[in-house]
Design an enzyme around this catalytic site. Structure first.
Site, short mmCIF file in Angstrom:
data_model
loop_
_atom_site.label_atom_id
_atom_site.label_comp_id
_atom_site.label_asym_id
_atom_site.label_seq_id
_atom_site.Cartn_x
_atom_site.Cartn_y
_atom_site.Cartn_z
N HIS A 38 -20.35 -11.43 16.23
CA HIS A 38 -19.49 -12.56 16.59
C HIS A 38 -20.37 -13.74 16.97
CE1 HIS A 38 -16.25 -14.04 19.74
NE2 HIS A 38 -16.46 -14.91 18.78
N HIS A 57 -19.71 -4.25 18.57
CA HIS A 57 -19.49 -5.70 18.59
C HIS A 57 -20.66 -6.38 19.32
CE1 HIS A 57 -16.77 -9.25 18.54
NE2 HIS A 57 -17.25 -9.51 19.76
N MET A 103 -20.94 -17.14 18.31
CA MET A 103 -20.43 -18.26 19.12
C MET A 103 -21.55 -19.28 19.22
SD MET A 103 -18.49 -15.85 21.87
CE MET A 103 -19.44 -14.42 21.33
N GLY A 158 -15.19 -4.76 25.92
CA GLY A 158 -16.46 -4.78 26.64
C GLY A 158 -16.35 -4.05 27.95
N MET A 214 -9.29 -14.85 19.64
CA MET A 214 -9.82 -14.81 21.00
C MET A 214 -8.66 -14.78 21.98
SD MET A 214 -13.06 -14.61 20.76
CE MET A 214 -13.24 -14.45 22.55
N SER A 235 -18.04 -3.93 22.95
CA SER A 235 -18.91 -5.11 23.00
C SER A 235 -20.09 -4.83 23.92
CB SER A 235 -18.12 -6.31 23.52
OG SER A 235 -19.03 -7.32 23.91
C1 DX5 Z 1 -16.33 -13.19 25.02
C2 DX5 Z 1 -16.84 -12.21 23.99
C3 DX5 Z 1 -16.22 -10.87 24.10
C4 DX5 Z 1 -16.48 -10.14 25.39
C5 DX5 Z 1 -15.25 -9.33 25.71
O1 DX5 Z 1 -16.78 -14.45 24.70
O2 DX5 Z 1 -16.59 -12.69 22.68
O3 DX5 Z 1 -16.57 -10.04 22.99
O4 DX5 Z 1 -17.60 -9.30 25.35
O5 DX5 Z 1 -15.37 -8.81 26.97
P1 DX5 Z 1 -14.19 -8.08 27.73
O6 DX5 Z 1 -13.72 -6.94 26.87
O7 DX5 Z 1 -14.83 -7.65 28.99
O8 DX5 Z 1 -13.09 -9.10 27.93
ZN ZN Z 2 -16.85 -11.23 20.98
#
Ligand code: DX5
Ligand code: ZN
Length: 231
Positions: free
Chosen positions: A78, A45, A80, A209, A149, A20
């Site tokens: 993704h 991502h 949001m 991420g 999630m 990510s």
């Molecule tokens: C959170 C995002 C994730 C985020 C994950 O709202 O959708 O994709 O980047 O980050 P990590 O891997 O650091 O939990």
């Molecule tokens: Zn995400």
């Protein structure tokens, strides 16, 4: 065994690592993506946040376009955002490969997933940690990807919510009952501490991420340690 069976097996056991870019150094985005790609990332991502559906604002179609110019990897976008259906065409044109929409934002989810496919993208559907998995049931046949999630969306670097494991197991069963080959992706707190359990629960795609882009030994090491679990 025929070669076909072997090929099927390879496909079945293929696990996706999707770094990510939210956790990347945005001043070096092209280099960060290139490093992830050469270390074996499968997808990139991209977390699109609108400051309304989630309490943070991140990136939009211009960043998707920029990613498209620096990599041939699938872009796993993704969304949001509220009213995602109003922006799907824009993101498809920007070069998204998968467009994933939240159940919580889509009153006409079935139609939205069909619309995504009509734009030539893979259709993904995502559940917040507090949304019952039953919300997916009626649309599962339309989904190319289901995203669970495992943190509340909005920020990187949060703590993994352990109840996510049971939810992944349940969705895996639902996909099996349907004979669906949709990817089962997990997002939030994916690291060496959680990845083995997530794989065991039935996840096939792993968003990472912090554990990739902020790995103390660098991006390549971050991917390699995850890949050791995901062969
Ligand atoms: C959170 C995002 C994730 C985020 C994950 O709202 O959708 O994709 O980047 O980050 P990590 O891997 O650091 O939990
Ligand atoms: Zn995400």
């Amino acid at each position: 065994r025929s070669p076909l069976c072997r090929r099927e097996q390879i496909q079945m056991t293929k696990y996706i690592i999707a770094p990510s870019i939210l956790a990347s150094d945005m001043t070096q985005l092209g280099n960060e993506i290139a490093a992830a790609e050469s270390a074996g990332a499968d997808w990139i991502h991209v977390d699109v946040m609108d400051g309304r559906f989630v309490p943070n604002i991140t990136m939009g179609q211009f960043i998707v376009e920029a990613c498209r110019r620096v990599t041939g990897l699938p872009l796993d976008v993704h969304l949001m955002i509220e009213k995602p259906e109003e922006h799907l065409e824009t993101f498809a044109k920007a070069g998204a490969s998968t467009l994933t929409v939240h159940v919580e934002t889509c009153p006409h989810l079935h139609r939205t997933l069909q619309y995504i496919k009509s734009l030539g993208c893979k259709a993904g559907v995502v559940l917040n940690p507090g949304t019952p998995v039953g919300a997916l049931e009626a649309v599962l046949g339309e989904a190319d990807l289901v995203l669970v999630m495992s943190v509340n969306p909005g920020f990187g670097g949060q703590k993994f919510i352990p109840e996510s494991l049971a939810r992944i197991k349940e969705i895996r069963k639902m996909l099996e009952a349907l004979g669906s080959s949709a990817w089962l992706e997990v997002d939030g707190g994916v690291s060496v501490e959680t990845v083995a359990q997530l794989k065991e629960a039935g996840a096939t795609a792993f968003v990472a991420g912090t554990s990739v882009f902020k790995h103390p030994q660098g991006i390549e090491a971050g991917i390699k340690v995850l890949r050791d679990y995901l062969k």
